[in-house]
Design an enzyme around this catalytic site. Sequence first.
Site, PDB file in Angstrom:
ATOM      1  N   GLY A  10       0.825  -1.193   0.000  1.00 58.18           N
ATOM      2  CA  GLY A  10       0.000   0.000   0.000  1.00 58.18           C
ATOM      3  C   GLY A  10       0.859   1.243   0.000  1.00 58.18           C
ATOM      4  CG  HIS A  16       3.734   1.887   4.076  1.00 58.55           C
ATOM      5  ND1 HIS A  16       3.152   2.007   5.314  1.00 58.55           N
ATOM      6  CD2 HIS A  16       2.970   1.006   3.382  1.00 58.55           C
ATOM      7  CE1 HIS A  16       2.075   1.220   5.359  1.00 58.55           C
ATOM      8  NE2 HIS A  16       1.948   0.621   4.206  1.00 58.55           N
ATOM      9  CG  HIS A  25      -0.951  -1.144   7.206  1.00 61.16           C
ATOM     10  ND1 HIS A  25      -0.040  -2.104   7.582  1.00 61.16           N
ATOM     11  CD2 HIS A  25      -0.838  -1.014   5.858  1.00 61.16           C
ATOM     12  CE1 HIS A  25       0.587  -2.551   6.498  1.00 61.16           C
ATOM     13  NE2 HIS A  25       0.126  -1.918   5.455  1.00 61.16           N
TER      14      HIS A  25
END
Lengths: 212, 212, 333, 333
Positions: C54, C57, C219
């Site tokens: 995802g 990051h 997350h």
Amino acid sequence: MPISRDAVLDWIKAYADAIAANKDYLTQLDSDIGDADHGVNMHRGFQAALTKLPGVADKDIGTILKTVGMTLVSTVGGAGGPLYGTLFMQMGAATPSKQELTLADWATALEAGINGVIMRGKAQLGDKTMVDALTPALAAIKEATANSASLSGALQQSAQAAEQGMKDTIPLVARKGRASYLGERSAGHQDPGATSSHLLLKTAADTWAGAS
Amino acid sequence: MPISRDAVLDWIKAYADAIAANKDYLTQLDSDIGDADHGVNMHRGFQAALTKLPGVADKDIGTILKTVGMTLVSTVGGAGGPLYGTLFMQMGAATPSKQELTLADWATALEAGINGVIMRGKAQLGDKTMVDALTPALAAIKEATANSASLSGALQQSAQAAEQGMKDTIPLVARKGRASYLGERSAGHQDPGATSSHLLLKTAADTWAGAS
Amino acid sequence: MKKLINKPEDVVTDELNGIVAAHSDLVRVHFDPNFIARADAPVKGKVGVISGGGSGHEPMHGGFVGMGMLDAACPGAVFTSPTPDQMLEATKAVNGGAGVLHIVKNYTGDIMNFEMAADLARAEGIEVEAVVTNDDVAVKDSLYTAGRRGVGVTVLAEKMCGAAAEQKRSLKEVADVCRKVNGQGRSMGMALTSCTVPHAGKPTFDLPEDEMEIGVGIHGEPGRKRMKLQTAAEITEMLAGPILDDLPFKSGDSVLAFVNGMGGTPLIELYVVYNELAKICAGRGVKIARNLIGSYITSLEMAGCSITLVKMDDDLLRLWDAPVKTPGLRWGV
Amino acid sequence: MKKLINKPEDVVTDELNGIVAAHSDLVRVHFDPNFIARADAPVKGKVGVISGGGSGHEPMHGGFVGMGMLDAACPGAVFTSPTPDQMLEATKAVNGGAGVLHIVKNYTGDIMNFEMAADLARAEGIEVEAVVTNDDVAVKDSLYTAGRRGVGVTVLAEKMCGAAAEQKRSLKEVADVCRKVNGQGRSMGMALTSCTVPHAGKPTFDLPEDEMEIGVGIHGEPGRKRMKLQTAAEITEMLAGPILDDLPFKSGDSVLAFVNGMGGTPLIELYVVYNELAKICAGRGVKIARNLIGSYITSLEMAGCSITLVKMDDDLLRLWDAPVKTPGLRWGV
Ligand SMILES: Nc1ncnc2c1ncn2[C@@H]1O[C@H](COP(=O)(O)OP(=O)(O)O)[C@@H](O)[C@H]1O
Ligand SMILES: Nc1ncnc2c1ncn2[C@@H]1O[C@H](COP(=O)(O)OP(=O)(O)O)[C@@H](O)[C@H]1O
Ligand SMILES: [Mg+2]
Ligand SMILES: [Mg+2]
Ligand SMILES: [Mg+2]
Ligand SMILES: [Mg+2]
């Protein structure tokens, strides 16, 4: 009875206490128009100065004041360090070998100190700095001297003038120091340096209330 | 009247609408025990699927379901993408060339889809995942079939079973998916995937209420 | 929600366009499906090393594409693992004939999407190995759960695998480096604040002014436990203790120590933590041979930090020291 | 106050100890008075380049000490310029016989403290030149005020002066590089959130959830104006417009573009801003020849960003590209 060497030491100690008591207040004022460190900085400097006093307690007043000034220069940093450092160093330079101060001596010392601050920082009256508290205080002492006021009376009047000068910084738009970056937004706030300078003269008047 | 191809298309559109309406709710559930994206992910996928429907509207039901599944795989990402993608692709694989679905066809399709989800995700009943809504829903359909319920009645019962399964995830400690990282802290929250799966079966029951 | 963004749905595209504008000398960005590849990919005869996950990051993974590290990275939506077609296309784009290593962080979504991509790539005749990183000691490991998360070790593995691939090691050898780094690496993280997923618009969790979350992932998910804020010394012990005990790291071990910021933590605080970590390691006789201090695997604007330790040997030290030239990590060249 | 620290009064010392633990291969830390110097200082025959300022702006300045950049940096208390004795000792420690350049950001405190140090160093026979950076276009410049603040240009000037010094240019020539970079550089910053000075314990200013400050400096001081939050495109225009107009930067100019995070802003957002900046520059025909994107001159954990543009020529480009090896900036070696 003029201001003795011990009275000068007492004044410095009392001022260190006053700074400690007003640390958060000064920092809060500096949050509003600066970088939130004036109280912390002054506190660090005067705590360091306190540790130097025993070593010079039997020296003359000029040496004591110069020692305080040099300690401030090497521990405070920021604008406050050089400015308060210079104030004390010049007061010390103006009182060499003195064991006590008359009203005239004190006026001379203060004038030398303030001139040093102005030389270093190049602020003028009305720029919203510590000069706005110091300059009226000096003028009040001179006027009191001209009117043959007592020492304690003159000190009282200079403290009051410093207080007025401090309050008068509130509506000003800053032209020097960090507050100047705010432009118009600096108006409506009291200058932290003028506040610590008022405290300095108020502490002198309180500590030396018995002098004459 | 079995479930027509158009009814299947209507179901997918209705589910896309239901996801849109519940996007923030699903994301909120995923905030509590996950990473706050389940609603957004499902919404992205079903909006993409909607754009693919016109291209397959005249194809058989198997093709339609597979197309939806492949679209989900390539647009959703996360856990939801492969799981819902597999669910639809397997449902499609189980309904090749179909122009309409009987109750038995639907049960076969759903079973194939759920098996796909379990193969892919390796979750068991009680792991606090979408499987906890899907598996009871399939069981209810089978039971209704055994009891010769009507198609709409069977769909109704499977939706209710899915709802119960979804609610039953609340006290569970998650053993699969992101919520498992929370350990005991995952208990007390309803699983987002089970919630979107309940919506899927509820939408089927509502959309196909006229089927028999 | 306070972010320097245009619209939540455009964040990843805008960021990728920023990378195009900034780093076209180093990388090439492919859109739809999205991936970032080395400007000179595929490098003939070299194992391709790719990763993905995802977005949110950064600089991981896209910032680590370039000579000596990744050949490609696939950014998903924020906190959402990318789709198989992204990894498939990236795999094809970097395959120089020696096969492609997929470095996959252990999350259900990443695992499943990468698996699908590997199957598709193999069907097209590309040799693919996948190694899963799972270094987060905050998560109890078990066969019956999703297992440990892949966190800080991933960055370090990408660096060392990239170096091994530059040396033209075989796919199996590069994969072995990844397995070794992961096997000898452990991490744990904590949060002072939550982060806000752009689409969600509000913080994933609320954390009172005097509390922190220990054992968070990357997350914005809540951690293992919530507790009163403590000093840097205490927090560092709470992270480093379980890490050191888990492998376990022993007196005489030589480690790479990585103090990572979560995105909203300034460097000055990471150095305060590193100072505590160095004392703890010294106290256990563990020698820090190399270090990395900065925000390299982040959770959007979350404030907090994570610590990763990897037990090093001579080969790993040489791979760590080898030249790397990426937007996010650069030395030796 | 949420920070990874032990006690507010220990932050700077703990951080410096962290630097000792992490970077003893590159730098040496002197305590009381505090300064960070190159491990190999003084470099004989090379101009020493030093800077200093309050702490809380990391990696500036301490993170820029090393080959190709600064010879020493003096960290003051948080947001408080260091004292003259720090700069004096640092000046002595890096004087390799070719004189020492003081790079001073334009703040009353920094100016006065550096002036005192320069006077003392000259009294000890060391040749010292001081160049003041004052690139912040948010501040109206005037002879009668404190003038513009020194911000982002400082980082870039330190890099290019460091490279010039490595080439053994004379003190005057290195100072000329600094004057040129400052003269051709302009910056402006904004804040999404305030920061908290550790000693003060609470945010310097309060900023409602839907507002931002435009024209902030790097000390958590409020900016020139407060307004409703806008998109990255609008914010970037609000910063880049005044910068481009001020010099002015003209069509055909070649620039170094620096998008800087304030400490609490994640990299993904900086790339979104860079993307907008690239579009704005392209729209004006200004060519971005080099870029730097990251958090290099920070305000503790403040969220926000600043933009700096420096008009480059061939000499400056070569100085920018020259090798640098510091904890905070490294390439070419
Ligand atoms: N040029 C100057 N001349 C005189 N006083 C000044 C000048 N600049 C700043 N000051 C005083 O210094 C005070 C701020 O001191 P401090 O907060 O300790 O330093 P800094 O501004 O570096 O953080 C201001 O409130 C003001 O009174
Ligand atoms: N291994 C699994 N098997 C079945 N369902 C799973 C599994 N892992 C996760 N899920 C489902 O996926 C949901 C989360 O989906 P989503 O938020 O879209 O993906 P992610 O967890 O990658 O962010 C969970 O609520 C759960 O129902
Ligand atoms: Mg201040
Ligand atoms: Mg999720
Ligand atoms: Mg996700
Ligand atoms: Mg200050």
